[in-house]
Design an enzyme around this catalytic site. Structure first.
Site, PDB file in Angstrom:
ATOM      1  N   ARG A  41       0.820  -1.217   0.000  1.00 52.57           N
ATOM      2  CA  ARG A  41       0.000   0.000   0.000  1.00 52.57           C
ATOM      3  C   ARG A  41       0.852   1.265   0.000  1.00 52.57           C
ATOM      4  O   ARG A  41       0.494   2.259  -0.628  1.00 52.57           O
ATOM      5  CB  ARG A  41      -0.931   0.006   1.215  1.00 52.57           C
ATOM      6  CG  ARG A  41      -2.092  -0.937   1.007  1.00 52.57           C
ATOM      7  CD  ARG A  41      -3.062  -0.896   2.151  1.00 52.57           C
ATOM      8  NE  ARG A  41      -4.296  -1.566   1.768  1.00 52.57           N
ATOM      9  CZ  ARG A  41      -5.178  -2.043   2.642  1.00 52.57           C
ATOM     10  NH1 ARG A  41      -4.971  -1.903   3.937  1.00 52.57           N
ATOM     11  NH2 ARG A  41      -6.275  -2.630   2.220  1.00 52.57           N
ATOM     12  N   LYS A 202     -18.596 -15.662   3.342  1.00 49.11           N
ATOM     13  CA  LYS A 202     -19.982 -15.358   3.719  1.00 49.11           C
ATOM     14  C   LYS A 202     -20.773 -14.652   2.629  1.00 49.11           C
ATOM     15  O   LYS A 202     -20.271 -13.756   1.960  1.00 49.11           O
ATOM     16  CB  LYS A 202     -19.974 -14.445   4.947  1.00 49.11           C
ATOM     17  CG  LYS A 202     -19.493 -15.144   6.196  1.00 49.11           C
ATOM     18  CD  LYS A 202     -19.555 -14.186   7.354  1.00 49.11           C
ATOM     19  CE  LYS A 202     -19.376 -14.931   8.678  1.00 49.11           C
ATOM     20  NZ  LYS A 202     -19.552 -14.022   9.808  1.00 49.11           N
ATOM     21  N   GLY A 356      -9.035  -8.750   0.050  1.00 53.98           N
ATOM     22  CA  GLY A 356      -7.874  -9.000   0.898  1.00 53.98           C
ATOM     23  C   GLY A 356      -7.360 -10.426   0.793  1.00 53.98           C
ATOM     24  O   GLY A 356      -6.179 -10.663   0.539  1.00 53.98           O
ATOM     25  N   GLY A 379     -12.862  -3.700   0.126  1.00 56.95           N
ATOM     26  CA  GLY A 379     -14.204  -3.164   0.341  1.00 56.95           C
ATOM     27  C   GLY A 379     -14.572  -2.105  -0.680  1.00 56.95           C
ATOM     28  O   GLY A 379     -15.702  -2.056  -1.172  1.00 56.95           O
TER      29      GLY A 379
HETATM   30  P1  ADP Z   1     -11.792 -11.528   0.223  1.00 57.77           P
HETATM   31  O1  ADP Z   1     -11.025 -11.031   1.414  1.00 57.77           O
HETATM   32  O2  ADP Z   1     -10.884 -11.822  -0.952  1.00 57.77           O
HETATM   33  O3  ADP Z   1     -12.961 -10.638  -0.145  1.00 57.77           O
HETATM   34  P2  ADP Z   1     -13.405 -13.272   1.863  1.00 57.77           P
HETATM   35  O4  ADP Z   1     -12.905 -12.545   3.065  1.00 57.77           O
HETATM   36  O5  ADP Z   1     -14.775 -13.069   1.450  1.00 57.77           O
HETATM   37  O6  ADP Z   1     -12.420 -12.960   0.611  1.00 57.77           O
HETATM   38  O7  ADP Z   1     -13.227 -14.833   2.094  1.00 57.77           O
HETATM   39  C1  ADP Z   1     -11.994 -15.488   2.193  1.00 57.77           C
HETATM   40  C2  ADP Z   1     -12.058 -16.675   3.120  1.00 57.77           C
HETATM   41  O8  ADP Z   1     -13.038 -17.608   2.695  1.00 57.77           O
HETATM   42  C3  ADP Z   1     -10.753 -17.435   3.164  1.00 57.77           C
HETATM   43  O9  ADP Z   1     -10.245 -17.397   4.482  1.00 57.77           O
HETATM   44  C4  ADP Z   1     -11.121 -18.851   2.745  1.00 57.77           C
HETATM   45  O10 ADP Z   1     -10.429 -19.858   3.452  1.00 57.77           O
HETATM   46  C5  ADP Z   1     -12.597 -18.895   3.067  1.00 57.77           C
HETATM   47  N1  ADP Z   1     -13.255 -19.987   2.349  1.00 57.77           N
HETATM   48  C6  ADP Z   1     -13.401 -20.144   1.029  1.00 57.77           C
HETATM   49  N2  ADP Z   1     -14.035 -21.286   0.739  1.00 57.77           N
HETATM   50  C7  ADP Z   1     -14.332 -21.892   1.918  1.00 57.77           C
HETATM   51  C8  ADP Z   1     -14.995 -23.107   2.287  1.00 57.77           C
HETATM   52  N3  ADP Z   1     -15.484 -23.938   1.375  1.00 57.77           N
HETATM   53  N4  ADP Z   1     -15.103 -23.382   3.605  1.00 57.77           N
HETATM   54  C9  ADP Z   1     -14.615 -22.530   4.521  1.00 57.77           C
HETATM   55  N5  ADP Z   1     -13.983 -21.380   4.241  1.00 57.77           N
HETATM   56  C10 ADP Z   1     -13.837 -21.057   2.951  1.00 57.77           C
HETATM   57 MG    MG Z   2     -11.386 -11.163   3.524  1.00 51.94          MG
END
Ligand code: ADP
Ligand code: MG
Length: 400
Positions: A41, A202, A356, A379
């Site tokens: 960053r 989620k 992230g 975000g």
């Molecule tokens: P980002 O930060 O890229 O937006 P998120 O924070 O939404 O992504 O989600 C990332 C997390 O989701 C990771 O820690 C990953 O391990 C978890 N994840 C992905 N698929 C699964 C799954 N099938 N079961 C549990 N956790 C999962």
């Molecule tokens: Mg995340």
């Protein structure tokens, strides 16, 4: 004009020999022994800083770090000031403890041509998050020009990202310019087929994004934990998989909206599952309608990959956010690597990747330069795609 917005960037206007307040995103992460673990960053802010310095401007930099409650040394920008000093050795970096005190005002009043002032964590001030008008004015009073280059914070209407822009001639920094141009390419006139891959843990964090994307995209491929919630909402047994039971109704309404839209939702055909409680279990692949009661879905399977590949190969626009499996564990990163490989192999598509954990999943990979744009704002990127604009971008319109 940047990405269809009536805002101007610092390279489109002449800003020289001015005092410039630059909002940057130095919200980096630290190791346990208080060392910066990833300075990406900070590096991303350098083009804007260098550009403004070259034109003889005196810079006042401001950033937040973490979520301090009031003034808290733990959230000081000291380590960042030290690091910035090594990156810009020909200028003296002055960390300003409190610009509201007489001592602080004196430093600002006597700032020399070879000093860069870095304000202490802007969230030490109560007025920042409240976007307090008086606080915004006090920030504006420090400078002649305001530049926002903090894309990672541009979805927040805070005093240093939004309020201040109402009181000074305001411009986008070079990072914000590139981000807005790239995001607009997706939200305003995407080339079709437009394919989005949404993974992650989620649904609740991605509801608005999914609703907005289904109006624009031709296909949305959903993996990760949120796919489990969709599968369960469709009545499929997902065993012990991560599911947001409180979001099942929301998932059902998103599924309904998909059926009514022209966008096709692709979920999993098969899944890699394991017994999370037993590290000796070998991962196995099952069709999604055959998931054993005692197993967890942890990645997409081969059939899913083959099906998704057909869509990704023809895509002209690709947006990817969210790992499609528990990529942190070697055994469950194949799906996430598959997405990465398909994106970098598609040399025709405009591709945008952000988030992230998504960035952590692709960090250090060989072909990252083949991705059209890796967004610095998790975000901010999601919210921009959802809403088509953001508070900090809107604020730049006022005085440009
Ligand atoms: P980002 O930060 O890229 O937006 P998120 O924070 O939404 O992504 O989600 C990332 C997390 O989701 C990771 O820690 C990953 O391990 C978890 N994840 C992905 N698929 C699964 C799954 N099938 N079961 C549990 N956790 C999962
Ligand atoms: Mg995340």
């Amino acid at each position: 004009m940047i990405g269809g917005f009536t805002i101007q960037s610092i390279d489109e206007v002449d800003i020289s020999e001015k005092k410039v307040f630059v909002r940057v995103d130095f919200n980096v992460s630290f190791t346990a022994d208080n060392k910066i673990s990833d300075d990406t960053r900070i590096l991303h802010a350098l083009p804007t800083i260098t550009h403004l310095l070259k034109h003889g401007n005196k810079l006042i930099l401001a950033s937040h770090l973490g979520r301090p409650k009031g003034r808290d040394k733990q959230f000081s920008l000291k380590a960042i000031a030290d690091h910035l000093q090594t990156l810009i050795p020909t200028y003296e970096i002055v960390l300003l403890d409190d610009f509201t005190l007489e001592s602080g005002k004196k430093i600002l009043g006597t700032q020399t041509q070879n000093q860069i002032v870095l304000l202490e964590n802007i969230r030490f001030y109560e007025g920042e998050k409240k976007n307090d008008n008086e606080f915004a004015k006090s920030l504006a009073s420090l400078a002649d020009v305001y530049v926002n280059d903090a894309f990672g914070a541009i979805h927040r209407a805070h005093a240093s990202t939004e309020g201040i822009a109402h009181y000074l001639p305001s411009y986008a920094g070079l990072l914000v310019k590139r981000e807005v141009e790239m995001m607009s390419a997706v939200t305003q006139n995407p080339k079709h087929p437009f394919v989005a891959i949404i993974g992650g843990a989620k649904i609740s964090t991605k509801i608005g994004l999914l609703h907005s994307l289904m109006q624009k995209a031709d296909f949305i491929l959903v993996g990760g934990g949120l796919a489990n919630t969709f599968l369960k909402a469709r009545g499929i047994n997902v065993g012990k998989s991560l599911v947001e039971d409180e979001a099942l109704d929301v998932a059902k309404s998103i599924l309904d909206a998909f059926y009514k839209s022209n966008c096709k939702l692709l979920l999993l055909d098969d899944a890699v599952v394991a017994d999370m409680n037993d590290s000796n279990t070998q991962p196995a692949t099952y069709d999604v309608d055959q998931i054993p009661d005692n197993k967890y879905i942890l990645d997409i399977g081969i059939k899913t990959m083959n099906n998704w590949r057909k869509v990704l190969i023809n895509a002209k626009t690709i947006v990817w956010n969210g790992p499609v499996g528990l990529f942190e564990k070697e055994a469950y990163k194949a799906g996430t690597d598959f997405i990465y490989n398909e994106i970098v192999k598609n040399s025709v598509a405009t591709s945008i990747v952000g988030g992230g954990d998504t960035l952590a999943a692709i960090a250090g990979k060989a072909d990252n330069s083949k991705i059209t744009h890796i967004s610095t704002g998790g975000g901010a990127m999601l919210e921009f795609i959802e809403k088509g604009t953001l508070p900090g971008i809107e604020a730049l319109k006022h005085h440009s």
